[in-house]
Design an enzyme around this catalytic site. Structure first.
Site: not given
Ligand code: OAD
Length: 240
Positions: A101, A103, A119, A127, A150, A189, A215, A231
């Site tokens: 997920q 970028v 994502h 564009c 363009c 998350s 968590e 991680a």
């Molecule tokens: P989140 O910020 O929602 O979640 C991050 C997760 O990583 C949480 O569950 C934390 O507990 C965990 N975490 C933090 N530090 C860590 C570490 N050192 N080792 C292991 N785990 C750790 O991020 P995403 O799940 O990626 O989408 O969020 C999903 C989407 O929401 C993103 O792709 C983005 C966002 O809005 C868009 O922008 C469309």
């Protein structure tokens, strides 16, 4: 925990087909802010102001300034041991898919090759008029918001809230989740859909689900194994 790590390592080693689903948490130890939780981007900004097509239509300059701020931050950080461990796992495993997920481009920089960026990629631009897509790593644009040759407005090559995921990439991710023997969910998350739906998809197709997260998440109870911790500290031990 030692026993769980050993068990996870055995499942991974025995599997012919492994998929990993990564989220912002895997890049946290590189110094990249996550979205939710302490220090998360969505604590300081509202997604509807910066990460929706409506926000971009209203104020493309502000949206681009936020993405340029993130790109400058990313240009200064490095992949961490968790990214490198997944690149190693790809080399060790006959069938491996990395579904991310993120970028941020840190998986590419760590050497992963088969990456399904559901994502999008912050280093790509598209564009809005002619649809041309290109890699563009400029940290300063001659004009803001930047424009295509363009004359059309360029947008970041990411998926915003309310937009569909790139269809081919998403289908490949579903396919990977439905056919893997082990799904590793790292630093996600698991609250944003459809990405989070890959976890029950893999589980119902018979995969072992291993969660690596500092968590608990909404899917922890469905996981076959939860490894609580960072991680960057846990993943290298899983792929030894
Ligand atoms: P989140 O910020 O929602 O979640 C991050 C997760 O990583 C949480 O569950 C934390 O507990 C965990 N975490 C933090 N530090 C860590 C570490 N050192 N080792 C292991 N785990 C750790 O991020 P995403 O799940 O990626 O989408 O969020 C999903 C989407 O929401 C993103 O792709 C983005 C966002 O809005 C868009 O922008 C469309």
């Amino acid at each position: 925990m030692v026993v769980s790590v050993q068990q996870a390592r055995e499942w991974i080693r025995a599997a012919q087909r492994v998929a990993a689903l990564t989220g912002a948490g895997i890049s946290a130890e590189s110094g990249v802010p996550t979205f939710r939780g302490a220090g998360g981007l969505w604590r300081n900004w509202r997604p509807e102001d910066l990460a929706t097509p409506q926000a971009f239509a209203r104020d493309p300059k502000t949206v681009w300034e936020w993405y340029q701020w993130r790109r400058r931050l990313l240009a200064k950080v490095e992949p961490n041991p968790a990214h490198f461990a997944l690149a190693q796992l790809e080399r060790n495993t006959p069938g491996f898919w990395l579904i991310t997920q993120n970028v941020d481009g840190l998986h590419d920089r760590a050497g992963s090759r088969k990456i399904l960026k559901i994502h999008g990629d912050i280093w790509m631009v598209r564009c809005q008029v002619c649809g041309a897509e290109a890699r563009d790593e400029r940290l300063e644009f001659p004009e803001m918001p930047p424009r295509c040759r363009c004359g059309g407005l360029l947008r970041p090559g990411v998926v915003w809230f309310g937009e569909a995921l790139p269809q081919d990439v998403w289908e490949a991710a579903e396919e990977a989740a439905a056919h893997c023997e082990v799904l590793l969910v790292v630093g996600a998350s698991a609250v944003v859909y459809p990405a989070a739906g890959l976890i029950p998809l893999a589980k119902s197709a018979g995969a072992k689900v291993i969660e690596v997260n500092t968590e608990e998440t909404p899917y922890s109870k469905q996981a076959d194994l939860c490894l609580r911790g960072k991680a960057g500290e846990l993943l290298p031990g899983l792929v030894e």
